[in-house]
Design an enzyme around this catalytic site. Sequence first.
Site, PDB file in Angstrom:
ATOM      1  N   LYS A  13      44.699  45.537  44.485  1.00 48.57           N
ATOM      2  CA  LYS A  13      43.252  45.572  44.298  1.00 48.57           C
ATOM      3  C   LYS A  13      42.867  46.690  43.331  1.00 48.57           C
ATOM      4  O   LYS A  13      43.379  47.806  43.423  1.00 48.57           O
ATOM      5  CB  LYS A  13      42.563  45.775  45.651  1.00 48.57           C
ATOM      6  CG  LYS A  13      41.040  45.790  45.565  1.00 48.57           C
ATOM      7  CD  LYS A  13      40.401  45.947  46.928  1.00 48.57           C
ATOM      8  CE  LYS A  13      38.884  46.018  46.819  1.00 48.57           C
ATOM      9  NZ  LYS A  13      38.224  46.141  48.137  1.00 48.57           N
ATOM     10  N   SER A  42      34.611  43.224  48.732  1.00 49.48           N
ATOM     11  CA  SER A  42      35.004  43.524  47.362  1.00 49.48           C
ATOM     12  C   SER A  42      36.439  43.143  47.033  1.00 49.48           C
ATOM     13  O   SER A  42      36.851  43.222  45.882  1.00 49.48           O
ATOM     14  CB  SER A  42      34.793  45.015  47.088  1.00 49.48           C
ATOM     15  OG  SER A  42      35.617  45.801  47.914  1.00 49.48           O
ATOM     16  N   SER A  50      35.071  44.508  53.234  1.00 45.37           N
ATOM     17  CA  SER A  50      35.672  44.088  51.968  1.00 45.37           C
ATOM     18  C   SER A  50      37.027  43.404  52.080  1.00 45.37           C
ATOM     19  O   SER A  50      37.488  42.800  51.121  1.00 45.37           O
ATOM     20  CB  SER A  50      35.795  45.291  51.027  1.00 45.37           C
ATOM     21  OG  SER A  50      34.525  45.726  50.637  1.00 45.37           O
TER      22      SER A  50
END
Length: 426
Positions: free
Chosen positions: A41, A117, A141
């Site tokens: 990520k 996210s 997230s």
Amino acid sequence: MALARGRAAEVADLGALSWLCDEDVPEGQAGPFAGVPLLVKDLGGPFAGIPMRAGSAALQGRKGAADSDLAARFRAAGFRPFGATTVPEFGLSLSSEPQVGPLCRNPLDPRLGAGGSSGGSAAAVAAGIVPLAHATDAGGSIRVPAASCGLIGLKPSRGAIPGGPGFGNHLGGIASEFALTRSLRDARALWPCLTGRVRGPYPDLAQLPEEGRFTLGIVLDTPGIAPERQAAVETAARVLEAAGHALRVIPAARLDRIRRVSARGFDRIISANLAALGDAGLDLSLCEPLTQSFANRGKTLSAKDLWSALEAGTTAAHALWHLFEEVDVLLTPMLSCAPLPLGAFPTDHADPEAQLHRMDTYAPYAALANITGAPALTLPVGADAAGLPLPVQLITPIGGDLRLLSLAAPLEALWTHPIPLFGGCA
């Protein structure tokens, strides 16, 4: 690795990857995941050589100079990191559509968002590029993307995963790192690779007993939840009851104050953090309007207001612990409705309150796990009429991570992901 790269090229229009290594990645160390390709990520503890740009033009060109403790553990387990996944700028959205691109689509329906996210990580796993991907969670997230894309999303207990050497108290402790997976088996296999022997002032987090007959607190009356999403909670409850667990209904009103306090704490912590980044040299003029607005809020935030929010967060944690004197696990809806279309969480505006309201309405029980430090797990327990996943969320006291992975086992058979894994273990 070749299969993963090939699949990444096939589904490039999904926008799951923000960066792909143009060189072959050396074989990883021997370990339980030896040779398995990994996507990282673009927001979290750094991986050496992998861009860590947080989806922002203000950080373009930056790469991790050295591995974080967590990154070193991924490598020691045998993973081969070869790319970075798409995130909204600084994680300020529950959809991964940064203005610097790419725009991340949901593999189950490209008209929809993949969540945020960790949306790029979820899209990559759901599209079959990799079997699991690194992810982080400060307000849902990991869990919102998992819920959107039909995956397993575990937000670990506070303190279970190392955050060092320079990432130890990022966001006041509300952020956790782990991964998005396709199966409970993979999450369980990954767990011992990333936990234990944590460097720092605190001892390793003791795990609660994972086997037993538990009392489940079922939340069935949350306002604004679509009927089929609420019905999914009832379905999960009946399956777990048949597995030998007891049920107890918990009125949603009992969680209202914890929810409100958690939303306020998230707001203040995020705002203060972005203001501090600006003071540390981040060129906020290069950031999206929403990011600038949060940073400006942080600059005007008084110490008293920040302290009040943090103190209220501790009170919320105590309130949740008192609830866990009555039940062992909470079972809640994860999302209020089906995954939303692209553009549902715009960031081209200067209204943090509107963004926070959208996020809380969409995932009403997400942030409370971050503020209180409790572990939370989401997984799908069926599909709606459009074939989209119906996710639920399980929350238990700190140290109950393995309890959640064990407890959820009877639920896993209720959903089969429609997209096969292409890049699995080659």
